[in-house]
Write a protein that holds these residues in place. Structure first.
Motif, mmCIF file in Angstrom:
data_model
loop_
_atom_site.group_PDB
_atom_site.id
_atom_site.type_symbol
_atom_site.label_atom_id
_atom_site.label_comp_id
_atom_site.label_asym_id
_atom_site.label_seq_id
_atom_site.Cartn_x
_atom_site.Cartn_y
_atom_site.Cartn_z
ATOM 1 N N ASN A 164 0.809 -1.222 0.000
ATOM 2 C CA ASN A 164 0.000 0.000 0.000
ATOM 3 C C ASN A 164 0.839 1.268 0.000
ATOM 4 O OD1 ASN A 164 -2.769 -0.902 -0.058
ATOM 5 N ND2 ASN A 164 -2.464 -1.725 1.988
ATOM 6 N N ASN A 165 2.060 1.188 0.521
ATOM 7 C CA ASN A 165 2.923 2.367 0.565
ATOM 8 C C ASN A 165 3.837 2.484 -0.651
ATOM 9 O OD1 ASN A 165 2.817 3.989 3.338
ATOM 10 N ND2 ASN A 165 2.390 1.824 3.768
ATOM 11 N N ALA A 166 3.856 1.455 -1.496
ATOM 12 C CA ALA A 166 4.661 1.505 -2.719
ATOM 13 C C ALA A 166 3.977 2.378 -3.762
ATOM 14 C CB ALA A 166 4.859 0.093 -3.270
ATOM 15 N N VAL A 167 4.785 2.964 -4.642
ATOM 16 C CA VAL A 167 4.207 3.692 -5.773
ATOM 17 C C VAL A 167 3.543 2.697 -6.718
ATOM 18 C CG1 VAL A 167 4.670 5.241 -7.714
ATOM 19 C CG2 VAL A 167 5.979 5.476 -5.589
ATOM 20 N N TYR A 168 4.271 1.613 -7.011
ATOM 21 C CA TYR A 168 3.734 0.546 -7.851
ATOM 22 C C TYR A 168 4.139 -0.809 -7.278
ATOM 23 C CZ TYR A 168 3.298 4.216 -11.417
ATOM 24 O OH TYR A 168 2.986 5.367 -12.098
ATOM 25 N N VAL A 169 3.313 -1.809 -7.547
ATOM 26 C CA VAL A 169 3.658 -3.205 -7.294
ATOM 27 C C VAL A 169 3.666 -3.901 -8.654
ATOM 28 C CG1 VAL A 169 3.009 -5.360 -6.171
ATOM 29 C CG2 VAL A 169 2.608 -3.177 -5.004
ATOM 30 N N ILE A 170 4.816 -4.456 -9.021
ATOM 31 C CA ILE A 170 4.962 -5.099 -10.327
ATOM 32 C C ILE A 170 4.774 -6.603 -10.178
ATOM 33 C CG2 ILE A 170 6.521 -5.527 -12.275
ATOM 34 C CD1 ILE A 170 7.967 -2.927 -11.524
ATOM 35 N N VAL A 171 3.946 -7.182 -11.042
ATOM 36 C CA VAL A 171 3.765 -8.633 -11.089
ATOM 37 C C VAL A 171 4.026 -9.110 -12.512
ATOM 38 C CG1 VAL A 171 2.152 -8.747 -9.156
ATOM 39 C CG2 VAL A 171 1.277 -8.365 -11.469
ATOM 40 N N LEU A 172 4.129 -10.428 -12.678
ATOM 41 C CA LEU A 172 4.559 -10.991 -13.959
ATOM 42 C C LEU A 172 3.424 -11.271 -14.928
ATOM 43 C CD1 LEU A 172 7.249 -13.512 -12.663
ATOM 44 C CD2 LEU A 172 7.510 -11.098 -13.249
ATOM 45 N N GLY A 173 2.183 -11.332 -14.422
ATOM 46 C CA GLY A 173 1.077 -11.669 -15.306
ATOM 47 C C GLY A 173 -0.255 -11.213 -14.747
ATOM 48 N N ASN A 174 -1.283 -11.324 -15.571
ATOM 49 C CA ASN A 174 -2.613 -10.851 -15.182
ATOM 50 C C ASN A 174 -3.261 -11.717 -14.109
ATOM 51 O OD1 ASN A 174 -3.017 -8.501 -16.915
ATOM 52 N ND2 ASN A 174 -2.890 -9.958 -18.615
ATOM 53 N N THR A 175 -2.920 -13.013 -14.076
ATOM 54 C CA THR A 175 -3.472 -13.877 -13.032
ATOM 55 C C THR A 175 -2.991 -13.420 -11.658
ATOM 56 O OG1 THR A 175 -3.430 -15.728 -14.598
ATOM 57 C CG2 THR A 175 -3.750 -16.266 -12.285
ATOM 58 N N LYS A 177 -1.989 -10.376 -10.969
ATOM 59 C CA LYS A 177 -2.601 -9.065 -10.731
ATOM 60 C C LYS A 177 -4.004 -9.217 -10.156
ATOM 61 C CE LYS A 177 -3.952 -4.734 -12.988
ATOM 62 N NZ LYS A 177 -3.864 -3.898 -14.213
ATOM 63 N N ASP A 178 -4.790 -10.099 -10.748
ATOM 64 C CA ASP A 178 -6.158 -10.316 -10.262
ATOM 65 C C ASP A 178 -6.153 -10.819 -8.821
ATOM 66 O OD1 ASP A 178 -7.147 -9.506 -12.696
ATOM 67 O OD2 ASP A 178 -7.402 -11.541 -13.479
ATOM 68 N N TYR A 179 -5.186 -11.684 -8.509
ATOM 69 C CA TYR A 179 -5.112 -12.199 -7.139
ATOM 70 C C TYR A 179 -4.787 -11.083 -6.146
ATOM 71 C CZ TYR A 179 -3.720 -14.710 -2.986
ATOM 72 O OH TYR A 179 -3.629 -15.137 -1.679
ATOM 73 N N LEU A 180 -3.828 -10.215 -6.489
ATOM 74 C CA LEU A 180 -3.470 -9.117 -5.586
ATOM 75 C C LEU A 180 -4.648 -8.176 -5.359
ATOM 76 C CD1 LEU A 180 0.153 -7.891 -6.396
ATOM 77 C CD2 LEU A 180 -0.638 -9.230 -4.454
ATOM 78 N N GLY A 185 -6.616 -6.224 -1.821
ATOM 79 C CA GLY A 185 -7.398 -5.008 -1.987
ATOM 80 C C GLY A 185 -6.655 -3.866 -2.649
ATOM 81 N N LEU A 186 -5.665 -4.182 -3.491
ATOM 82 C CA LEU A 186 -4.896 -3.127 -4.151
ATOM 83 C C LEU A 186 -5.671 -2.557 -5.333
ATOM 84 C CD1 LEU A 186 -1.247 -4.530 -4.221
ATOM 85 C CD2 LEU A 186 -2.319 -3.048 -2.525
ATOM 86 N N ALA A 187 -5.534 -1.259 -5.533
ATOM 87 C CA ALA A 187 -6.176 -0.606 -6.671
ATOM 88 C C ALA A 187 -5.525 -1.084 -7.963
ATOM 89 C CB ALA A 187 -6.048 0.906 -6.546
ATOM 90 N N PRO A 188 -6.301 -1.326 -9.008
ATOM 91 C CA PRO A 188 -5.732 -1.831 -10.272
ATOM 92 C C PRO A 188 -4.620 -0.950 -10.827
ATOM 93 C CG PRO A 188 -8.126 -1.947 -10.315
ATOM 94 C CD PRO A 188 -7.769 -1.194 -9.072
ATOM 95 N N GLU A 189 -4.744 0.382 -10.663
ATOM 96 C CA GLU A 189 -3.732 1.279 -11.228
ATOM 97 C C GLU A 189 -2.400 1.208 -10.487
ATOM 98 O OE1 GLU A 189 -6.554 3.722 -8.586
ATOM 99 O OE2 GLU A 189 -6.711 2.147 -10.121
ATOM 100 N N LYS A 190 -2.401 0.669 -9.274
ATOM 101 C CA LYS A 190 -1.149 0.514 -8.527
ATOM 102 C C LYS A 190 -0.360 -0.708 -9.001
ATOM 103 C CE LYS A 190 -0.888 1.363 -4.029
ATOM 104 N NZ LYS A 190 0.308 2.202 -3.752
ATOM 105 N N ILE A 191 -1.057 -1.684 -9.594
ATOM 106 C CA ILE A 191 -0.418 -2.940 -10.000
ATOM 107 C C ILE A 191 -0.036 -2.863 -11.474
ATOM 108 C CG2 ILE A 191 -0.620 -5.444 -10.045
ATOM 109 C CD1 ILE A 191 -3.029 -5.127 -8.128
ATOM 110 N N LYS A 192 1.240 -3.041 -11.759
ATOM 111 C CA LYS A 192 1.738 -3.021 -13.130
ATOM 112 C C LYS A 192 2.172 -4.435 -13.534
ATOM 113 C CE LYS A 192 1.347 1.452 -13.548
ATOM 114 N NZ LYS A 192 0.336 2.038 -14.447
ATOM 115 N N VAL A 193 1.750 -4.859 -14.708
ATOM 116 C CA VAL A 193 2.158 -6.164 -15.228
ATOM 117 C C VAL A 193 3.348 -5.966 -16.161
ATOM 118 C CG1 VAL A 193 1.497 -8.169 -16.604
ATOM 119 C CG2 VAL A 193 -0.162 -7.120 -15.044
ATOM 120 N N ILE A 194 4.511 -6.464 -15.739
ATOM 121 C CA ILE A 194 5.711 -6.448 -16.576
ATOM 122 C C ILE A 194 6.303 -7.853 -16.528
ATOM 123 C CG2 ILE A 194 7.965 -5.428 -17.027
ATOM 124 C CD1 ILE A 194 7.125 -2.939 -15.573
#
Length: 408
Positions: A164-175, A177-180, A185-194
């Motif tokens: 919650n305190n990070a600017v972004y949380v990067i994950v490897l895939g959409n699955t 991202k959906d889990y996070l 309860g993370l906002a979709p715009e905080k999670i980046k898929v790279i």
């Protein structure tokens, strides 16, 4: 822009995570000033160098700060945790004493390494990004390795604090991202898929009969390869069971390349079942990967049922880069399954079923003439969608966006 990257493993460690992070840092030095905070190598590096505690040096334009941590065997859970905790202690103290950077980039080792970035943020007001190669302790809870307890609940709360305190949380895939989004309860715009990547200019297709196979007893066989970490989550026993089912076909050889927590158990299982069609080899150095990966007729990717919410096996990219077909024993709603199906480069089968895997291998064996086309599809998909340059550009844009926030 000065960026501090924190991860326990870095060159010369030869784990997949170390290779990815080392290459990423080298590429990012073209755009930013990169410093790396890492620990004692623990993947038996081949180089005969002495890596002293609290050693500061430069590696390919990256400023490296190597701190002390214990070096217990990674094959035991307790040993791994002690290695993590000692790195966290020395790493956090060192990070707080360093000159202030413009951003902190917390990678994936240890699983709670983001706490160091969080502390830097609170004390020095430095924004940070967290990259999750895997999601812990959610994996351990799912597999039963950890039971719900005060410590596990505290770990999950710590994750929420870090994320919650990070600017972004990067994950490897959409699955992932959906889990996070659902679990934390993370906002979709905080999670980046790279996604991860391999160097597609270095990891290139080679003839099957290459120098890697020169002295191997199985060089003339139909080779089924699992290359990489032999961890607790890969459900590798189904490969052993499939090899048992196919042992009468003397033309098929199973090859494990790498190491990990499950290796000793796999070796014991092979010995107990007197299987002569399974071979084990150590990790290959990066420069040899095009040859070891190309020596396979078919590559295997296995993962326990339901684990694709927390893990995306990055061995996928190297396999695709050398134009080899894939059999993936993995959830059919996962990112890996979607890529294989979209690329038309292999088979996706249910996880945990040795009979289904044996049937898939038999199909590949009987349809050898179709395999080159599947491999070419894999390489073409990689070049169109997963090139290293595309991924590096995503990271560059992400840090530039942080830089613009800092300057406002």
């Amino acid at each position: 822009m000065n960026v501090l990257l924190i991860n326990q493993y870095f060159h010369p460690d030869i784990s997949a995570t170390s290779l990815i992070i080392t290459d990423l840092c080298i590429e990012l030095t073209r755009h930013f000033n990169i410093s790396v905070l890492c620990g004692t190598p623990s993947y038996n590096p081949a180089e005969s160098l002495t890596y002293k505690s609290f050693k500061f040096y430069t590696y390919k334009d990256c400023r490296v700060m190597r701190v002390w941590n214990t070096s217990f065997s990674r094959r035991t859970f307790k040993g791994r945790i002690l290695n993590y905790l000692t790195f966290m202690s020395t790493g956090c103290l060192t990070a707080l004493l360093l000159k202030k950077s413009n951003a902190t980039f917390a990678m994936t080792d240890p699983p709670f390494v983001g706490f160091i970035a969080y502390m830097i943020n609170k004390i020095k007001r430095v924004p940070y990004v967290v990259t999750l190669q895997d999601i812990h302790p959610d994996i351990e809870i799912h597999t039963g390795l950890l039971k719900k307890s005060f410590l596990v609940s505290a770990w999950i709360k710590l994750n929420k604090l870090i994320f919650n305190n990070a600017v972004y949380v990067i994950v490897l895939g959409n699955t992932m991202k959906d889990y996070l989004k659902d679990a934390y309860g993370l906002a979709p715009e905080k999670i980046k898929v790279i996604p991860n990547y391999c160097d597609d200019k270095i990891i290139t297709p080679q003839p099957k009969q290459n120098k890697f196979l020169n002295d191997k007893p199985f060089k003339d066989k139909f080779i089924i390869t699992h290359s990489g970490n032999m961890g607790l989550n890969q459900d590798l026993h189904i490969i052993i069971e499939s090899a048992k089912l196919l042992k009468d076909n003397q033309d098929i050889a199973f090859v494990f390349i790498g190491d990990g927590a499950m290796k000793e158990r796999l070796l014991a299982s092979v010995k107990n079942n007197a299987l002569s069609n399974i071979h084990f080899l150590p990790y290959e150095q990066k420069e040899n990967l095009p040859f070891s990966l190309s020596a396979a007729d078919v590559h295997l990717i296995t993962l326990g049922k339901g684990l694709t919410r927390y893990i995306l096996p990055s061995k996928l990219y190297g396999i695709m880069a050398v134009s080899r077909p894939i059999i993936a024993c993995i959830d059919n709603d996962s990112d890996v399954a979607h890529i294989i199906e979209e690329a038309q480069c292999g088979l996706v089968i249910e996880p945990g079923n040795p009979e289904t895997l044996a049937n898939a291998i038999s199909w590949m064996y009987k349809n050898k003439n179709d395999l080159p086309a599947l491999g070419e599809n894999a390489r073409q998909y990689l070049e169109n969608n997963l090139r290293k340059a595309h991924v590096i550009e995503k990271y560059r844009e992400l840090f530039l966006s942080i830089s613009s926030r800092v300057s406002l």
